[in-house]
Structures are given as structure tokens and as C-alpha cells.
Scaffold this active site. Structure first.
Site, PDB file in Angstrom:
ATOM      1  N   SER A   1       7.242   1.043   8.894  1.00  0.00           N
ATOM      2  CA  SER A   1       6.812  -0.265   9.390  1.00  0.00           C
ATOM      3  C   SER A   1       8.017  -1.134   9.709  1.00  0.00           C
ATOM      4  O   SER A   1       8.038  -1.838  10.716  1.00  0.00           O
ATOM      5  CB  SER A   1       5.938  -0.963   8.342  1.00  0.00           C
ATOM      6  OG  SER A   1       4.827  -0.158   8.027  1.00  0.00           O
TER       7      SER A   1
ATOM      8  N   SER B   1       2.055   0.886  -0.983  1.00  0.00           N
ATOM      9  CA  SER B   1       2.540  -0.469  -0.709  1.00  0.00           C
ATOM     10  C   SER B   1       1.585  -1.567  -1.125  1.00  0.00           C
ATOM     11  O   SER B   1       1.879  -2.745  -0.932  1.00  0.00           O
ATOM     12  CB  SER B   1       2.842  -0.610   0.793  1.00  0.00           C
ATOM     13  OG  SER B   1       3.904   0.237   1.157  1.00  0.00           O
TER      14      SER B   1
ATOM     15  N   LYS C   1       3.838   6.887  -0.837  1.00  0.00           N
ATOM     16  CA  LYS C   1       4.391   5.530  -0.829  1.00  0.00           C
ATOM     17  C   LYS C   1       3.225   4.572  -0.917  1.00  0.00           C
ATOM     18  O   LYS C   1       2.399   4.490   0.001  1.00  0.00           O
ATOM     19  CB  LYS C   1       5.181   5.257   0.466  1.00  0.00           C
ATOM     20  CG  LYS C   1       5.582   3.788   0.563  1.00  0.00           C
ATOM     21  CD  LYS C   1       6.358   3.383   1.809  1.00  0.00           C
ATOM     22  CE  LYS C   1       6.600   1.867   1.733  1.00  0.00           C
ATOM     23  NZ  LYS C   1       7.356   1.313   2.821  1.00  0.00           N
TER      24      LYS C   1
ATOM     25  N   GLY D   1       5.970   0.889  -2.938  1.00  0.00           N
ATOM     26  CA  GLY D   1       6.202   0.625  -1.530  1.00  0.00           C
ATOM     27  C   GLY D   1       6.793  -0.747  -1.271  1.00  0.00           C
ATOM     28  O   GLY D   1       7.032  -1.116  -0.119  1.00  0.00           O
TER      29      GLY D   1
END
Lengths: 308, 308, 308, 308
Positions: free
Chosen positions: D50, D171, D169, D194
Site C-alpha cells: 500500500s 494491519s 500481515k 501490519g
């Protein structure tokens, strides 16, 4: 775009993309579908919308579809093409390419990946930049169920002042928002119900039509709601509206594109498989869908799969 | 309830509870307000709803209000009383006491504190138990903005089969849900828009009226939307509907009960202070509200605070 | 409160209210439960929390429970009492009455019915007004699953400066928020995990204990997580923490108070029925719950229902 | 991938993509950044996450970045590459191409556009199909703030049984979920925080490291939290953890990639502009960010912009 732009008013089916057994685009199937839709009093079609599995297609596939859609649609009907992508520059590039391929209008959804940063300022700048660069007029596309972003009334009213932003497909079902926009922007932006289950309520607060998944399989009913409303026959419009709600839910929020494609196949239209990660309907779901379509009088069990 | 039950159809203001400077209920102020509302073609009133600050009142205050409201309302108009509490047994007790005090109908919202446990089964059992025990018919009250619970169409259709459940106030603005209920429950349950900003759209899918905060300060406009719709004048109804949206938002989701009470005072009605934790509007908010009311033609700047 | 206030640190079970077969409060059952909890190294108890079905009790019942709880709890352990109601003045009245009945601390949740109006300003004023008027210190209670309101870190840090606001029960599981508050308010406010499934993570960012539904049925495990963490044995604490998660979910968000009461009965404690609208667990749910408790080593199948 | 796969454990910065003044990828800037990160005890890097603005890049840009990142990263450190796209087949194609370009692991987020259809069954099939076809192991990427989809603990535990799915991961900040997965999947899947604001809490419930935007600008602090925790110095780890929270919020949920790139520039790293629709920080925001970085001791006002 010819000398005269097709009218942006009335009922538009956002058409599915038919795939063959190998999962590749089936243009002959598309041509057949387009021929059937041409028989109804539709205002045009939308290509590369959510129902067109646009996010599952590559760019060459997209442009091929636009060309085929334009070729198979009567000249006086609008071809609206979904061109919204995550980046501003990619959206502009696809919008220009779509225009070259025959699009009359571009349907642009908001970039949504960086949702936390997508303030009205950021979204406003994005849409204005695209509108400035686009050779064809823009229709804003608000579809929170897919993007997680709900364009505000304030932003839409503000964007309505841009000369190249001419419409809104509102899929949230928020008729208060439609009423506010109508009150504040008047006729500067054309409002469309984004789902058939609130078409009639939307018309009462100023919508001029709908972009309706259900119109793929029930074009006549959708057109009829619009027509009766225009003629002042609200009771008649309500009867059809209420009858269509369960069928609309089935081919939208409940079973999505797989449900819509299954319904098309039941009617004799060509949907073909969906692309993964979408999954086809199971046998039990198909039976339930069939009952719903019969109940809504969309499918005639006597003549199943023979509409063409 | 007399020999004949007042009709459950049309426009009802859910009336605020006026307090005096000490924060105690001001019954003379209430009587004055009731007198003013009596002049309009309203179907009755709702007492102890969200706008009545019901959750901020104790039981003795509540019953005193019901008696005063019944006394100050014409016999042929319905007095609907909010009686929903968190426990089933407390809800039954208050419903019975309200009936004794003169309530014609009980408006019952879902218990919501244990939201995670409030399945359709649990909610269905709650409403049925209350309906069985109540001497007066129930109107279901769906107001997710306050309760965090959105009663499902399935549950409402199911409850519509209970002989003592006769209506629904739907405040969510979900006109698709109203259409579904109308399609599946027909006339077995009377549907009411719970906010004036979607009154006209709600009527098109089968609502028979509205319970509208805005009707406290703009009774004529609300009644007029309903009347014009019934006469087939949808264009005329839309003009008023669209004009009322900003004012409705101001006295509901934007500024809530403090906004509604401030608007009442501007018109010459008596609202008085709100009870904490609600806070009164600040000076700037009051100025903004005043402009909105003038714009909507609810407040005539020439005759401010002289409606009575 | 005696000359010395019990310490606000460690593990507190928010105790259920036992009802008899008629649905009335069963004080002897409560006394038995309190006797059992007294055997463990708990810091005190919470009465009239969410697990105490406080919203389903009337005021007389509440005060009777506080007195009985204080009488059955060792002097040096804190009795924290839930006193938050929708109106500021009712909250103050109940807090004072609870203090008179023996409460050491008041656990106060935010008023939530007018959620749209409950800004940080409104909530801050509410909590400060209650804290000013309360003879006992306040513990803030953040439980968005029940109230729909999530107290912001900013507001909590701000309230931590009030001399009579001494703690926070944070039930949201948001450990980042706990860390922020710890960073900005330091030791000015004592932080408690509001659910056992994030007790260890909460301790690492500064919590001093927990108010844990699970501590009603697994006091030893909860105390042990806290003790091992304090001794630097994070690996040992983790083993218990991870093992407790499924059991904790079972008696909180999955099956709620009905699940917690069923678990108590399996262990030989007295829960009794829940009050409607809560529904008792079905037979299948009870079997699933029993397996989960055995798996977590909370219930020993050899000695079932004989803990006392 | 060489004879030995780099270890999947420790701290990974998800690196931003530096652009030049024309908005094109600036590979020399990237090389400089990579050189700086190489000086710290990081376990590797994530490319095309991202923070890499992956959704704003075209495919050629993506593969060029992977090659450059691999070339500029020490051999024994892992290069993890984000390859998740909306369609299953496009995800497979990009994963294969990324592997050819030097990726050690593929970081795959869930397709999210058809959110309503993305059941655990559909998502499970997607991830398994990609894992079957991928030449490199997969790390699942749960980031609800961007995708609107929150992968369930059940699905993740289930996928942990696939031999080519090796990590997660997470988040969302949901440490209860991490604890559940650890309890049910044990060491079959490696868990990563994350975001840096819950690194320490995540480690306590079984995470083995973090993929942390903050590690781009504060690699030493992030590594130090991990190291101190591993050495049993929880108090020391907490001090850094709590201090880092405001800075982490600044470069993630508050100001996003624009904030992270601005912070990089303040430190002397090369971020360059963001691509629209992302907007650069305004002057006031930059000043606020600078203060936050100084407060967190990430930026030394004496040596600003000279870290390299």
C-alpha cells in the site's frame, strides 16, 4: 460521438460481459444479447460497469468490448463506458481510449484504495482533472457497496457545476441524497437510480432514469415503471416496482453478477461463467433464483430459455 | 380508547417535551403547543418518542405527559406513546400504564443494549410478548441511528401477522425495505416514514403517512406533501419535498432535539431547554438554523415568533 | 468507603445477577458466588455492569444488589458499581445512591441514545458533571458493542485530568488507543482491559489489570496471566492467554450473558435464567460451550458442577 | 530465490515508490533509500505494498521496481512483493512475473471489489488457487482500511494448512485475532503486525515481526522494540512503543502515503511527490508532522535532512 449526442435519460442496463467455456470474452454471445436488448425501449447500455466484471478484465479486453458494444447498439442510443481506475492518470488514459472506441459517456467511480485520504477535496480534484481531460462527458458513479466510499451530496452538487460532468449513477439507495442534490443542483446534473429496487422512489425526487442490473433481464418492467410514473400512474408503477424488488435483490446484493448471469441463461440470453474470484451459483441457489424470477413474472416457466 | 379507534394514517409530529428554566416539565407550555398543532390537518401526535427526550424522563414524568397530551388533543386524533424499554417486562408495564393514561397506540423500539444477542428470534419473541400483553395495538419503531439495530424486512413481515401489531415507523430511510414489506405483508401493517426527508418516496412504495420531527414546526408542508401525493400531484409534492430536506436535516440528524426545540422557539412554540447530556445550540448554530428555516419558508422573518 | 480505599489494580469479574425460577433476584445465590470468588486473588468485583444485566433491573433491585455485593465481598477489595444512565441527572442520582449503598467506585458508560449529538464536548461535559457531583471516584466505561459509541483517546486523556476520574475500562480491544492514552496521560488514569481476550496485550502497553467476564468462571487463569506478566514471564502468560481466547469469546461476543450464566451453572456457580429479551442457550449451544470450557481447562469433566 | 530462502521474521519496511518531478519512477532515488535501510538490522523489505502506491502503477513499472529493489537489497534479506489484484488469473500472472524479477515472497491482499460475494469460500478458493500456481510462498495481507474486507480468523487458520501459504500481515490491529490464529494454527503461519502502533502487543500473542510503514523512517526504533521484547525487556520495549504511536498514526491512518513521503524527505530520504488522486501535504500539515517526528525522536532538528 456523432453530430447529435444520444439522450441521457431513461433506462440503461449495465451489461454483463459474456465469457466462453475457457473464460475468454465471447463477442458473438454479446452481439446476440445486444440484439435482444435493442427490441426494448431502453435509452442505451452501460459497458464495463460492476456488472460487466470490469475489474476482472485487462485493457485490451475492455476496448474490444466497447467497440463491439457500440457496433451492436442502435446509433441513437447511448453507450456509457465505465472508465474509473485507482489513479487519475490511468483513468484519463482509459477514458480517452474508450472515447476513441465509441463511448458516448464515461462512467467514473471514485478511486477508493486510499479511502482514508479520499476527502472531498481529493475526490473533487480527481473528478475535475478527469473531466477536464476527457473528450466525452462524465457520469459520476457512486457505489459504496463496491468502493467503500459514499460520495457526499455536497461534493456532487459542487461537481455538477463542471461543464463536462453531466450525470450521477447513485447506487446507494439514498433517496434523501438524491432529493438534496435535486434541490441544490437542479437540472445541472442528471440523476439515475443505480438499482431497480428504488427506481420509483428515485423518480419522485427528481431522477430521470436508472442504470439497472435488473434491466438486463426485465427491460420491459423497468421501462414500464418509468413510463407509468411519467404518465402520472403512480399506483400502476408501484405494483411493478414492488413486484420487482425480490428479483432485483437476487441479481444484485444477494447473488451479484453470478446471479445476474444465471438469470440471463435461464431467459435464453448468454452470460457464460464468471471469472474467479467470483464463484458460480450452486444448484440450490439456481433453483431459488428460478422461483424468484417466476414469481416476479420475469421468467415464464412455459417458455423458459427461449426469449430469443 | 373510545368506542372508535382514531385512524392510523396521515401525518403525526413526535412532539418534544417542553421544560421550564429549572429543567422540569412545563405542562402549560405543552398545552399551548398542542393547541397550535390542533389547527392543522394532522392525524394525531406521538408522545415519548426520541424527540420527546423519553430516555431522559422518569416514569412519573412520562405518565403525566401522556395524560396531558391526551387531554390536549382532539378526541378523534390518535395519541401514540413511546413505551419501548430494554427489558420485556418493563416495556409491558409501561405500555399498560400508558394505555391507562390515555394512549391509543404504543410505539415500541427494539431493546438494543445487548445488540450482539438481538437476533430476529430474540426480537420477535420480545415484540410478540409485548403485543400479547398490551391492551392497545403496537406500532414498531425502527430507528437505527438511536438503537444501532436495524429491524429486518423479514422480521417485520413476520410480526405483521400478529393481530396486535398494526404499524411501523421506519426512520432509516430505506425505501427498498418499505417496498419489500409492502410487497410481502400487503395492508397487514401500516407503514410510516420516520423522517420528513423521504416522505414522498415512502408514499410511492406504500407508506400511509409519516411520523415526522419536521411536522412539529412545518405541519402544513408535511400535510401538503401527503395530500398532493394522494391527489396525484407528484410534481407539486416534489417541490415541497425537495424544499423541506435541508430543514428536516437541520432538526434531525444534524442538530437533533436541540435543533428542533430551537426551531420551535423561533416560531413562537415552546420548547425550552434540553436535558443534559444534550447541549443547547450555540449562537452560530442558531443563526444557521434560522437561515435554513427562512429558506424553506417555514419561518417568515416578518412575523418571527408570533405563530401563536 | 473506609479510611483507606481498596486498590484499583488487578483482576475484577463483572458479576452476573442471579435470578430465581420466577425471574427475581436471588440474593442467597449471589452470596454463594461471592464466597467462591473470595477464594481467588481478585482485586474486587464489578456490580451492575453489562454482565449484571443492569439495563434490565429497576432501581430498587440495583441498590439491593450493591448492598449485598458489598456485604459479601472482603473489606479490602473494591466494589465497583455501574451507574451510567442516559440522562446526566439520573446518572448522578444513581451514583450517589450506589455510594450510599457501599460502592467504592462508579463505572460510568456514555449516554448513547442521542448518538449523533454525543460529540466529545457533550460527553466531556456529561462525565465532568457526574464526576463533580459524585462522592466516589469514577471509572470510565467504553463498550462500543453495547453503546455504539467509542470514546476517543483525546476525550479520555482530557478527562484523565479531572481529580475524580481515576480509571478506564476499555472493552473495544483497541490496544493502540490504550497505548496512546498511556503515552499522553501517563499514570493519571488507570487502564483496564475490558475483555480477557486481550488482557496480555493490554498489559504490555500500560494497563494495570482487567474487568473480565471470563474472570467469573476462570478467575485463576485471569489472575495468572496478570501475575506472570508482572514477573516477566511473558511466554508463560501467552500460553494461558492464547488458551483462554475461545472460552472468552464464548461467554462474551458469541453467546453473551446467557453464555456466561450457562458456564457458571456448569461450574457449580449460580447464574439462573436471563431476563427477556435475552434468551437462554439452546441444548446444542450448551454442548458446544461445554466443549470449549473443557478444552480451555476451565471445566474439569471429572468434577463438573462441583467447584463449590 | 537462491539455495537458501531469506528468513521470514523481524522488521520489514513496506517501501514507498519514489517519483521524480514529472511523476515518473526515480530508480536512483530508490537505490539511495535502499542503501540507507541496509544499514539497519531489518529482515528485508516489502515492495508494491500500500505504501508503494502499487495500485497507481502499471505493470511494467511494477516489475522494474522489483528488479531494482532486489538488486539494491542484501542477498540474505527477503524481498516481499505485493501482487494481489482483483482477478485470480491476473494475480497469478503478476505473482509469477514478480518471482521471475526476484521476489522471495508474494504479499497477496484479498480481491475486494465484489465485497458482497467475497465469502470465506470464495476467498479461500482464490488464495489456494494463487498459492498452487505460485513459484514463491505467499504472505496473506489483511488490510481492511484499504480493501473493506477483514479476513476471518477461521479462514486464515484454514489457509495456514496450505504448504505455500507461510505468513500473514495483519494491519487491522486486532490482537485477539492474532492470538486466536496463534492458538489454532501454531507455527504453521508466521504472523506480522501490519502497523507499528501495535507491534509490541502483537509480539506478546505470537507475532514474529512487523511490516511497518514507520520502519521506513524509524527503522532503529522498530527493530529495538522487537529486540527488547525478545530479550525480555518489556518495560524498555513499552517505552519505545508508546513513544512511537503518534508518529505512526501520522504516517499511516492520518496522513497516509503523503505523510510518509513527507517524513522521508525531512529525514533526507527520497520520497518525491505522490501520484494523484493522492494529494501532497499542505504547509500546515508538514509543520505538524515535523513536530510529531521531533517529539518521537525520529527527527533530530539539529541534523534535519542529513541522515544519509
Amino acid at each position: 460521438m456523432g453530430a447529435e449526442m444520444p439522450r441521457l435519460e431513461g433506462i440503461f442496463p449495465p451489461i454483463p460481459t459474456p465469457f466462453d467455456a475457457d473464460g475468454e470474452i465471447d463477442l458473438p454471445a454479446l452481439a446476440g444479447n445486444l440484439g435482444w436488448w435493442s427490441r426494448f425501449d431502453l435509452a442505451g447500455i452501460v459497458v464495463l460497469g460492476s456488472n460487466g466484471e470490469a475489474v476482472l478484465l485487462d485493457e485490451a479486453e475492455k476496448l474490444g468490448l466497447v467497440e463491439a458494444a457500440r457496433a451492436g447498439t442502435p446509433e441513437d442510443r447511448a453507450v456509457i463506458v465505465g472508465t474509473g481506475l485507482q489513479s487519475t492518470r490511468a483513468t484519463i488514459a482509459l477514458t480517452r481510449a474508450a472515447a476513441d472506441a465509441g463511448a458516448d459517456f464515461a462512467l467514473v467511480l471514485p478511486p477508493s484504495y486510499y479511502e482514508g485520504q479520499m476527502t472531498d477535496v481529493a475526490l473533487g480534484r480527481h473528478f475535475r482533472t478527469v473531466a477536464d481531460a476527457s473528450p466525452i462527458p462524465l457520469v459520476l458513479y457512486n457505489v459504496p457497496a463496491c468502493t467503500g466510499i459514499d460520495l457526499s451530496a455536497e461534493l456532487i452538487v459542487d461537481l455538477a457545476g463542471h461543464g463536462n460532468i453531466v450525470g450521477l449513477k447513485e447506487s446507494s439507495g439514498d433517496v434523501v441524497k438524491l432529493g438534496r442534490i435535486r434541490g441544490e443542483a437542479g437540472e445541472r446534473i442528471r440523476l439515475f437510480a443505480g438499482s431497480a429496487d428504488f427506481l420509483l422512489p428515485a423518480l419522485t425526487v427528481g431522477a430521470v432514469g436508472g442504470v439497472l442490473a435488473l434491466a438486463n433481464v426485465a427491460p420491459e418492467a423497468c421501462v414500464e415503471i418509468h413510463r407509468r410514473f411519467a404518465e402520472g400512474d403512480v399506483d400502476g408503477a408501484r405494483e411493478i416496482q414492488v413486484r420487482m424488488i425480490p428479483a432485483n435483490i437476487a441479481v444484485t446484493r444477494r447473488w451479484g453478477v453470478p446471479g445476474l448471469k444465471a438469470a440471463m441463461e435461464m431467459l435464453g440470453l448468454r452470460g457464460g461463467p464468471v471469472r474467479p474470484p467470483l464463484l458460480p451459483l450452486g444448484e440450490e441457489q439456481r433453483r431459488a433464483l428460478r422461483s424468484i424470477l417466476i414469481e416476479a413474472r420475469i421468467l415464464d416457466p412455459e417458455k423458459e430459455a427461449t426469449v430469443r
